[in-house]
Design a protein around this motif. Structure first.
Motif, PDB file in Angstrom:
ATOM      1  N   PRO A 286      -1.391   0.239   6.829  1.00 42.66           N
ATOM      2  CA  PRO A 286      -1.257   0.518   5.394  1.00 42.66           C
ATOM      3  C   PRO A 286      -2.615   0.633   4.698  1.00 42.66           C
ATOM      4  CG  PRO A 286      -0.348  -1.648   5.969  1.00 42.66           C
ATOM      5  CD  PRO A 286      -0.918  -1.064   7.207  1.00 42.66           C
ATOM      6  N   TYR A 287      -2.678   1.535   3.730  1.00 44.31           N
ATOM      7  CA  TYR A 287      -3.914   1.685   2.972  1.00 44.31           C
ATOM      8  C   TYR A 287      -3.626   2.268   1.596  1.00 44.31           C
ATOM      9  CZ  TYR A 287      -3.775   6.674   4.123  1.00 44.31           C
ATOM     10  OH  TYR A 287      -3.400   7.980   4.231  1.00 44.31           O
ATOM     11  N   HIS A 288      -4.561   2.043   0.682  1.00 50.93           N
ATOM     12  CA  HIS A 288      -4.454   2.595  -0.671  1.00 50.93           C
ATOM     13  C   HIS A 288      -5.137   3.956  -0.741  1.00 50.93           C
ATOM     14  CE1 HIS A 288      -2.630  -0.804  -2.806  1.00 50.93           C
ATOM     15  NE2 HIS A 288      -3.201  -1.518  -1.854  1.00 50.93           N
ATOM     16  N   ARG A 289      -6.367   4.016  -0.266  1.00 48.90           N
ATOM     17  CA  ARG A 289      -7.076   5.287  -0.222  1.00 48.90           C
ATOM     18  C   ARG A 289      -8.242   5.157   0.750  1.00 48.90           C
ATOM     19  NH1 ARG A 289     -10.492   5.667  -5.850  1.00 48.90           N
ATOM     20  NH2 ARG A 289     -11.177   3.512  -5.844  1.00 48.90           N
ATOM     21  N   VAL A 290      -8.737   6.276   1.194  1.00 47.63           N
ATOM     22  CA  VAL A 290      -9.865   6.318   2.122  1.00 47.63           C
ATOM     23  C   VAL A 290     -11.003   7.044   1.424  1.00 47.63           C
ATOM     24  CG1 VAL A 290     -10.696   7.162   4.344  1.00 47.63           C
ATOM     25  CG2 VAL A 290      -8.344   6.323   4.134  1.00 47.63           C
TER      26      VAL A 290
ATOM     27  N   ALA B 225       0.848  -1.187   0.000  1.00 48.10           N
ATOM     28  CA  ALA B 225       0.000   0.000   0.000  1.00 48.10           C
ATOM     29  C   ALA B 225       0.889   1.245   0.000  1.00 48.10           C
ATOM     30  CB  ALA B 225      -0.915  -0.020   1.216  1.00 48.10           C
ATOM     31  N   PRO B 226       0.499   2.253  -0.746  1.00 43.91           N
ATOM     32  CA  PRO B 226       1.352   3.437  -0.866  1.00 43.91           C
ATOM     33  C   PRO B 226       1.330   4.360   0.354  1.00 43.91           C
ATOM     34  CG  PRO B 226      -0.637   3.707  -2.171  1.00 43.91           C
ATOM     35  CD  PRO B 226      -0.653   2.301  -1.635  1.00 43.91           C
ATOM     36  N   HIS B 227       0.356   4.184   1.256  1.00 44.97           N
ATOM     37  CA  HIS B 227       0.230   5.068   2.416  1.00 44.97           C
ATOM     38  C   HIS B 227       0.214   4.233   3.696  1.00 44.97           C
ATOM     39  CE1 HIS B 227      -0.973   8.064  -0.550  1.00 44.97           C
ATOM     40  NE2 HIS B 227      -1.920   7.232  -0.955  1.00 44.97           N
ATOM     41  N   VAL B 228       0.678   4.841   4.780  1.00 48.88           N
ATOM     42  CA  VAL B 228       0.639   4.182   6.083  1.00 48.88           C
ATOM     43  C   VAL B 228       0.200   5.214   7.116  1.00 48.88           C
ATOM     44  CG1 VAL B 228       1.938   2.972   7.870  1.00 48.88           C
ATOM     45  CG2 VAL B 228       2.466   2.561   5.460  1.00 48.88           C
ATOM     46  N   ASP B 229      -0.788   4.846   7.910  1.00 49.47           N
ATOM     47  CA  ASP B 229      -1.249   5.672   9.014  1.00 49.47           C
ATOM     48  C   ASP B 229      -0.863   4.963  10.303  1.00 49.47           C
ATOM     49  OD1 ASP B 229      -3.331   7.934   9.879  1.00 49.47           O
ATOM     50  OD2 ASP B 229      -3.668   6.137  11.106  1.00 49.47           O
ATOM     51  N   ARG B 230      -0.372   5.707  11.285  1.00 51.98           N
ATOM     52  CA  ARG B 230       0.068   5.073  12.534  1.00 51.98           C
ATOM     53  C   ARG B 230      -1.055   4.316  13.220  1.00 51.98           C
ATOM     54  NH1 ARG B 230       2.720   9.714  15.769  1.00 51.98           N
ATOM     55  NH2 ARG B 230       1.538   8.603  17.330  1.00 51.98           N
ATOM     56  N   ALA B 231      -2.274   4.809  13.159  1.00 47.91           N
ATOM     57  CA  ALA B 231      -3.395   4.143  13.839  1.00 47.91           C
ATOM     58  C   ALA B 231      -4.021   3.047  12.978  1.00 47.91           C
ATOM     59  CB  ALA B 231      -4.462   5.173  14.214  1.00 47.91           C
ATOM     60  N   TRP B 232      -4.178   3.283  11.663  1.00 50.06           N
ATOM     61  CA  TRP B 232      -4.917   2.376  10.794  1.00 50.06           C
ATOM     62  C   TRP B 232      -4.040   1.395  10.043  1.00 50.06           C
ATOM     63  CZ3 TRP B 232      -9.842   2.203  11.823  1.00 50.06           C
ATOM     64  CH2 TRP B 232     -10.445   3.334  12.369  1.00 50.06           C
TER      65      TRP B 232
END
Length: 189
Positions: free
Chosen positions: A10-14, A1-8
């Motif tokens: 790895p993710y692609h998009r929200v 996944a291109p993004h990483v959020d500390r709480a959630w």
């Protein structure tokens, strides 16, 4: 996944959305997105049925397994359920139908389905989509018993128990067999 959020993680998009169908949006939980997806899958014939859970009409504080084939069945089963539910209990019989279907469940249910799909070619072929919702763990039925108990009700006195829905997120709605109605906020519940 291109993004990483500390709480959630790895993710692609929200994405943010809600059901366009006003009845579905009102009756379901959190804007009705999962119910809208289920309705779309049925309307477009991408699946023959959707496996999910709904309130048990005999014991409304409990959940039952439901397979819906029409929009009105999705709407009738819409709304959050808090407490034990085992939507995968009938998986063998559902696969024996040899019909494509979707599964809506807790993240642990969907993890189990994904594991099954890796091991069972029939499951991989027939289960066309899985949808999980946010879950903080399986709630004890005792919590619901305490909620209705503060109104002087026993579980057998409850005719309708809606944890969310009838708005976004909507109140907890308790209807007693004698017609009395009790509402409380989601936070109070």
């Amino acid at each position: 996944a291109p993004h990483v959020d500390r709480a959630w993680g790895p993710y692609h998009r929200v994405l943010k959305g809600h059901a366009n169908d006003e009845e579905m949006r009102f009756r379901a939980s959190s804007g009705g997105m999962i119910s809208a997806i289920a309705g779309f899958l049925l309307d477009t014939k991408r699946v023959d049925f959707v496996l999910h859970v709904s309130a048990d009409p005999v014991a409304p504080m409990r959940s039952r397994i439901l397979t819906s084939r029409r929009r009105d069945e999705i709407i009738a089963g819409a709304g959050a359920r808090y407490g034990p539910a085992a939507p995968l209990e009938t998986m063998g019989r559902l696969l024996d139908r040899e019909q494509p279907f979707a599964v809506i469940g807790k993240p642990c249910d969907i993890a189990g389905i994904r594991n099954l799909m890796r091991q069972d070619a029939r499951a991989a072929r027939l289960i066309r989509l899985t949808v999980a919702f946010f879950c903080a763990g399986v709630s004890s039925l005792r919590i619901s018993e305490r909620v209705v108990g503060k109104y002087g009700l026993a579980p057998g006195d409850v005719k309708v128990m809606r944890y969310r829905g009838h708005g976004c997120p909507g109140p907890t709605y308790i209807e007693a067999g004698d017609g009395r109605v009790f509402l409380q906020t989601y936070d109070d519940t």
